[in-house]
Design an enzyme around this catalytic site. Structure first.
Site, PDB file in Angstrom:
ATOM      1  N   TYR A 151     -55.041  40.123 113.348  1.00  0.00           N
ATOM      2  CA  TYR A 151     -54.221  40.738 112.138  1.00  0.00           C
ATOM      3  C   TYR A 151     -52.719  40.922 112.162  1.00  0.00           C
ATOM      4  O   TYR A 151     -52.699  41.179 111.224  1.00  0.00           O
ATOM      5  CB  TYR A 151     -54.235  42.332 112.523  1.00  0.00           C
ATOM      6  CG  TYR A 151     -53.921  42.823 111.768  1.00  0.00           C
ATOM      7  CD1 TYR A 151     -54.587  43.381 110.805  1.00  0.00           C
ATOM      8  CD2 TYR A 151     -53.543  43.858 112.269  1.00  0.00           C
ATOM      9  CE1 TYR A 151     -53.651  44.815 110.314  1.00  0.00           C
ATOM     10  CE2 TYR A 151     -52.306  45.485 111.705  1.00  0.00           C
ATOM     11  CZ  TYR A 151     -52.971  45.759 110.535  1.00  0.00           C
ATOM     12  OH  TYR A 151     -51.869  46.429 110.035  1.00  0.00           O
ATOM     13  N   LYS A 155     -50.237  40.323 109.588  1.00  0.00           N
ATOM     14  CA  LYS A 155     -49.595  41.006 109.389  1.00  0.00           C
ATOM     15  C   LYS A 155     -48.237  40.267 108.302  1.00  0.00           C
ATOM     16  O   LYS A 155     -47.231  41.204 108.202  1.00  0.00           O
ATOM     17  CB  LYS A 155     -49.277  41.982 109.337  1.00  0.00           C
ATOM     18  CG  LYS A 155     -50.244  43.272 109.339  1.00  0.00           C
ATOM     19  CD  LYS A 155     -51.191  42.954 108.298  1.00  0.00           C
ATOM     20  CE  LYS A 155     -50.488  44.392 107.422  1.00  0.00           C
ATOM     21  NZ  LYS A 155     -51.174  44.881 105.997  1.00  0.00           N
TER      22      LYS A 155
HETATM   23  N1  NAD Z   1     -53.375  52.990 109.891  1.00  0.00           N
HETATM   24  C1  NAD Z   1     -52.844  51.825 109.974  1.00  0.00           C
HETATM   25  O1  NAD Z   1     -51.982  52.586 111.044  1.00  0.00           O
HETATM   26  C2  NAD Z   1     -51.667  51.390 109.621  1.00  0.00           C
HETATM   27  C3  NAD Z   1     -50.521  50.186 110.234  1.00  0.00           C
HETATM   28  C4  NAD Z   1     -49.762  49.495 109.657  1.00  0.00           C
HETATM   29  C5  NAD Z   1     -50.144  48.380 108.360  1.00  0.00           C
HETATM   30  N2  NAD Z   1     -51.045  49.316 108.051  1.00  0.00           N
HETATM   31  C6  NAD Z   1     -51.576  48.723 106.553  1.00  0.00           C
HETATM   32  O2  NAD Z   1     -51.969  49.765 105.868  1.00  0.00           O
HETATM   33  C7  NAD Z   1     -52.970  48.798 104.730  1.00  0.00           C
HETATM   34  C8  NAD Z   1     -53.669  49.933 104.048  1.00  0.00           C
HETATM   35  O3  NAD Z   1     -54.604  50.605 105.480  1.00  0.00           O
HETATM   36  P1  NAD Z   1     -55.242  51.674 106.120  1.00  0.00           P
HETATM   37  O4  NAD Z   1     -54.842  52.012 107.186  1.00  0.00           O
HETATM   38  O5  NAD Z   1     -54.720  52.801 105.249  1.00  0.00           O
HETATM   39  O6  NAD Z   1     -56.464  51.800 105.662  1.00  0.00           O
HETATM   40  P2  NAD Z   1     -58.105  51.802 104.937  1.00  0.00           P
HETATM   41  O7  NAD Z   1     -59.184  51.121 105.822  1.00  0.00           O
HETATM   42  O8  NAD Z   1     -58.377  53.386 105.228  1.00  0.00           O
HETATM   43  O9  NAD Z   1     -57.551  51.093 103.661  1.00  0.00           O
HETATM   44  C9  NAD Z   1     -57.648  50.393 103.212  1.00  0.00           C
HETATM   45  C10 NAD Z   1     -58.729  50.027 102.082  1.00  0.00           C
HETATM   46  O10 NAD Z   1     -58.181  48.723 101.159  1.00  0.00           O
HETATM   47  C11 NAD Z   1     -59.377  48.820 100.550  1.00  0.00           C
HETATM   48  N3  NAD Z   1     -59.584  47.686 100.748  1.00  0.00           N
HETATM   49  C12 NAD Z   1     -60.333  45.983 102.345  1.00  0.00           C
HETATM   50  N4  NAD Z   1     -60.735  45.175 101.620  1.00  0.00           N
HETATM   51  C13 NAD Z   1     -60.922  44.524 100.416  1.00  0.00           C
HETATM   52  C14 NAD Z   1     -60.710  43.810 100.146  1.00  0.00           C
HETATM   53  N5  NAD Z   1     -60.364  42.570 100.186  1.00  0.00           N
HETATM   54  N6  NAD Z   1     -60.148  44.409  98.374  1.00  0.00           N
HETATM   55  C15 NAD Z   1     -59.875  44.957  97.175  1.00  0.00           C
HETATM   56  N7  NAD Z   1     -59.423  45.969  98.760  1.00  0.00           N
HETATM   57  C16 NAD Z   1     -60.025  45.822 100.237  1.00  0.00           C
HETATM   58  C17 NAD Z   1     -60.564  49.258 101.629  1.00  0.00           C
HETATM   59  O11 NAD Z   1     -61.764  49.538 101.061  1.00  0.00           O
HETATM   60  C18 NAD Z   1     -59.316  50.264 101.679  1.00  0.00           C
HETATM   61  O12 NAD Z   1     -59.666  51.207 100.158  1.00  0.00           O
HETATM   62  C19 NAD Z   1     -53.536  47.485 105.503  1.00  0.00           C
HETATM   63  O13 NAD Z   1     -52.623  46.731 105.011  1.00  0.00           O
HETATM   64  C20 NAD Z   1     -52.917  47.914 106.687  1.00  0.00           C
HETATM   65  O14 NAD Z   1     -52.830  46.633 107.368  1.00  0.00           O
HETATM   66  C21 NAD Z   1     -51.982  50.222 108.464  1.00  0.00           C
END
Ligand code: NAD
Length: 249
Positions: A151, A155
């Site tokens: 992961y 990123k």
């Molecule tokens: N939550 C955290 O702590 C955090 C921290 C840093 C970065 N992020 C980044 O934020 C972004 C969103 O994460 P989140 O925590 O909201 O996760 P989440 O799982 O709540 O939301 C992610 C969304 O992406 C969709 N998704 C997954 N694979 C997909 C694909 N192949 N095509 C289209 N849609 C797809 C999922 O269905 C989901 O609705 C990600 O890129 C993650 O790496 C999250």
């Protein structure tokens, strides 16, 4: 309505939950014209109910689907002004526990999917006077952490695209930035509490953020809205931490 996003044609990927849904809600409140996309079509239908938005179900890692997301904006609103490349998966494992299949799975979505949506957005924006892209990276896309052997490197793709595409397309009026969220209380992070070692990990992460808590999706959405909109007109190539001070340590 006037404001940094008013009237702009915006695509948000991964809009069915977490940071993507909070971004959709924030953009709607600011008067953006929205295309919401996600692989989860049922979840997507529940975001901004009753609101006049375009919904495109699909997989960001499939070229035809990624192109359809961008085409949804151009076809409906006549142009694409903003892409929020947010869709991603968040598997947690160290390098010993990570299989080749695990590596391929996360790079497919967080790497290839982000590349494809940025690529198709730029293809439209370069001929339409410019636009703005915000890639959702992570503190794991800036600095090393334990237990994120696939992961974390995935990123770095988001951070890298922001910098390289910003330089590559600045002359065409396309700004490209990233946000680097710390640990954010999204659906994915809430599920960690039920995974092996997850609750201990979350308690440790709270302590490791100098502000002493996890972030909320709306706090990341606010930073995305700033970078995406007119107020950030001279900001490009930035990876903006939204992390309660995590990366400042
Ligand atoms: N939550 C955290 O702590 C955090 C921290 C840093 C970065 N992020 C980044 O934020 C972004 C969103 O994460 P989140 O925590 O909201 O996760 P989440 O799982 O709540 O939301 C992610 C969304 O992406 C969709 N998704 C997954 N694979 C997909 C694909 N192949 N095509 C289209 N849609 C797809 C999922 O269905 C989901 O609705 C990600 O890129 C993650 O790496 C999250």
């Amino acid at each position: 309505m006037t404001g940094p996003l008013a009237g702009l044609s915006c695509v948000v990927t991964g809009a069915a939950s977490g940071i993507g849904r909070a971004t959709a809600e924030r953009f709607a409140a600011e008067g953006a014209s929205l295309v919401l996309t996600d692989i989860d079509d049922e979840g997507l239908a529940k975001v901004l109910p009753g609101r006049d938005v375009v919904r495109v179900a699909g997989d960001v890692a499939e070229p035809a689907d990624a192109a359809a997301m961008v085409d949804g904006a151009v076809g409906t609103y006549g142009r694409l002004d903003v892409l929020v490349a947010n869709a991603g998966i968040i598997p947690m494992a160290d390098v010993v526990a990570t299989s080749v299949a695990d590596w391929d799975a996360v790079l497919r979505v967080d790497g290839r999917g982000m590349f494809l949506t940025c690529k198709y957005a730029v293809e439209h924006m370069k001929d339409s006077g410019g636009g703005s892209i915000v890639c959702v990276s992570s503190i794991s896309g800036v600095a090393g952490q334990r237990g994120q052997a696939a992961y974390g490197p995935a990123k770095f793709v988001a951070s890298g695209l922001a910098k390289h595409l910003a330089v590559e397309w600045a002359a065409h009026g396309i700004r490209v930035n990233a946000v680097a969220p710390g640990t954010i209380r999204t659906e994915r992070v809430r599920r960690l509490a039920g995974e092996p070692g997850g609750s201990g990990y979350l308690a440790a992460m709270e302590r490791m953020h100098p502000l002493g808590r996890l972030g909320e999706p709306a706090e990341v959405a606010a930073a995305i809205a700033f970078l995406a909109g007119r107020d950030a007109s001279f900001v490009t190539g930035v990876v903006l931490p939204v992390d309660g001070g995590y990366l400042a340590q």
